[in-house]
Write an enzyme that holds these catalytic residues in place. Structure first.
Site, PDB file in Angstrom:
ATOM      1  N   GLU A 176       0.206  12.023  -4.281  1.00 19.01           N
ATOM      2  CA  GLU A 176       1.334  11.416  -3.578  1.00 19.01           C
ATOM      3  C   GLU A 176       1.362   9.905  -3.787  1.00 19.01           C
ATOM      4  O   GLU A 176       0.374   9.295  -4.155  1.00 19.01           O
ATOM      5  CB  GLU A 176       1.281  11.728  -2.080  1.00 19.01           C
ATOM      6  N   GLU A 319      -2.963   9.578  -4.730  1.00 17.17           N
ATOM      7  CA  GLU A 319      -2.389   9.855  -6.048  1.00 17.17           C
ATOM      8  C   GLU A 319      -2.800  11.209  -6.610  1.00 17.17           C
ATOM      9  O   GLU A 319      -2.254  11.675  -7.595  1.00 17.17           O
ATOM     10  CB  GLU A 319      -2.766   8.783  -7.086  1.00 17.17           C
TER      11      GLU A 319
END
Length: 351
Positions: A176, A319
């Protein structure tokens, strides 16, 4: 987006294949080692067997799905970085320059970045466009999004996994990007997991203790303003969550529906896993907890979901970085199943 579509996705999530799990146990116990001596590797191998229905599945084609969205709550000064960083980092992902790109290349994984709610117009053919809206609203003043928008983001995540599974991908990792998303995740943890606000709110992108106390107040105000229903995970997600979190809920549910393992990254991804497990308790069997984030609420959050982290490296980047680092460990578990000699084949006496 109709809730009926979401229900149809959840209805496809089946229990693990018990016969395959038992076959995996028998295989592991026949190998030249004391029973259970490879610890978590054996647990992972058995879980993968139950998920895929194969004692030694080929999971070499794997993808990291990075959901990107902005948060209106950034107006409250909860992050050390400005909201403009979200679209800037999306371009970095697409160019292959982010940490998750580097680690994914080493793990043989492909990174797919999705605009589910970035507050900017991004025109790049490498970007998967699924924008539900341009960022969430400031949840201290109103609901972050509508119920329909939350469902649309969940379904979008599940649809992406279905498309990728159709292309042969068999293992997924959650990633994300969204400045302000630790604030939304902390709010979800407080409501859905019963974790205190003080324990759920951490330092995020690197704020100091004074800013953390301010962030605690922001989460408290958001919950008081919206009164999310803890018995209704979609209501809670729509009121105090984030679009990229909702997208990851869909990634997790979609992977389970496709009988694919999904490796859950850090604090934000685990907040999505919390919502997914609330919507479909059976989906948690398809999740693998990757690492223990340095974000202080992560340990308690994982305990509530029932996930046990494989690695602990004091990471707090997100991430999908922690999840990708687990891919080689999962590969090691599967190689044990394929390549290790049995007592019989090696002519070794059993204990």
């Amino acid at each position: 987006m109709s809730e009926a579509v979401l229900k149809s996705i959840i209805a496809r999530i089946e229990p693990l294949n018990g016969e395959a799990v038992e076959d995996a146990h028998q295989r592991l116990n026949s190998l030249t080692k004391p029973p259970g001596s490879l610890g978590r590797l054996e647990e992972i191998a058995s879980q993968i067997a139950g998920i895929t229905g194969e004692v030694s599945a080929d999971l070499s084609k794997r993808a990291v799905v990075v959901m990107a969205g902005d948060h209106g709550v950034c107006e409250e000064g909860v992050s050390a970085f400005p909201a403009e960083v979200t679209p800037q980092m999306v371009l970095n992902f697409l160019a292959g320059g982010a940490a998750v790109n580097v680690l994914a290349r080493g793990a043989g994984a492909d990174v797919y970045c999705v605009d589910i709610g970035v507050n900017a117009d991004l025109d790049d053919e490498r970007l998967i466009q699924r924008k539900v809206r341009r960022g969430t609203a400031n949840m201290t003043r109103e609901s972050a999004m509508t119920r329909e928008e939350a469902i649309a983001a969940i379904v979008a995540g599940a649809d992406i996994v279905k498309e990728l599974a159709g292309q042969g991908y068999r293992m997924f990792a959650t990633g994300e990007m969204g400045i302000g998303n630790t604030t939304a995740s902390a709010a979800l943890c407080t409501v859905l997991a019963g974790i205190s606000v003080e324990d759920a709110v951490g330092l995020g992108t690197g704020i100091n203790e004074e800013r953390r106390q301010h962030k605690i107040g922001v989460v408290q105000r958001a919950i008081a303003r919206n009164e999310p229903n803890r018995l209704d995970p979609i209501d809670t997600l729509s009121k105090v969550g984030g679009l990229e979190i909702a997208g990851l809920v869909g990634v997790i549910l979609g992977a389970a529906a496709e009988r694919c393992p999904v490796v859950v990254d850090g604090f934000i991804s685990s907040a999505a896993a919390l919502v997914a497990a609330a919507l479909s308790p059976q989906s948690s069997a398809y999740m693998l907890g990757s690492h223990l984030s340095h974000e202080q609420g992560h340990r308690k959050l994982l305990e509530v979901i029932g996930l046990s982290p494989v690695i602990h490296l004091d990471m707090r980047l997100g991430e999908g970085t922690g999840a990708v680092l687990c891919f080689p460990i999962i590969d090691a578990a599967l190689r044990i199943m394929r390549e290790m000699a049995t007592f019989e084949s090696a002519g070794v006496s059993r204990g």
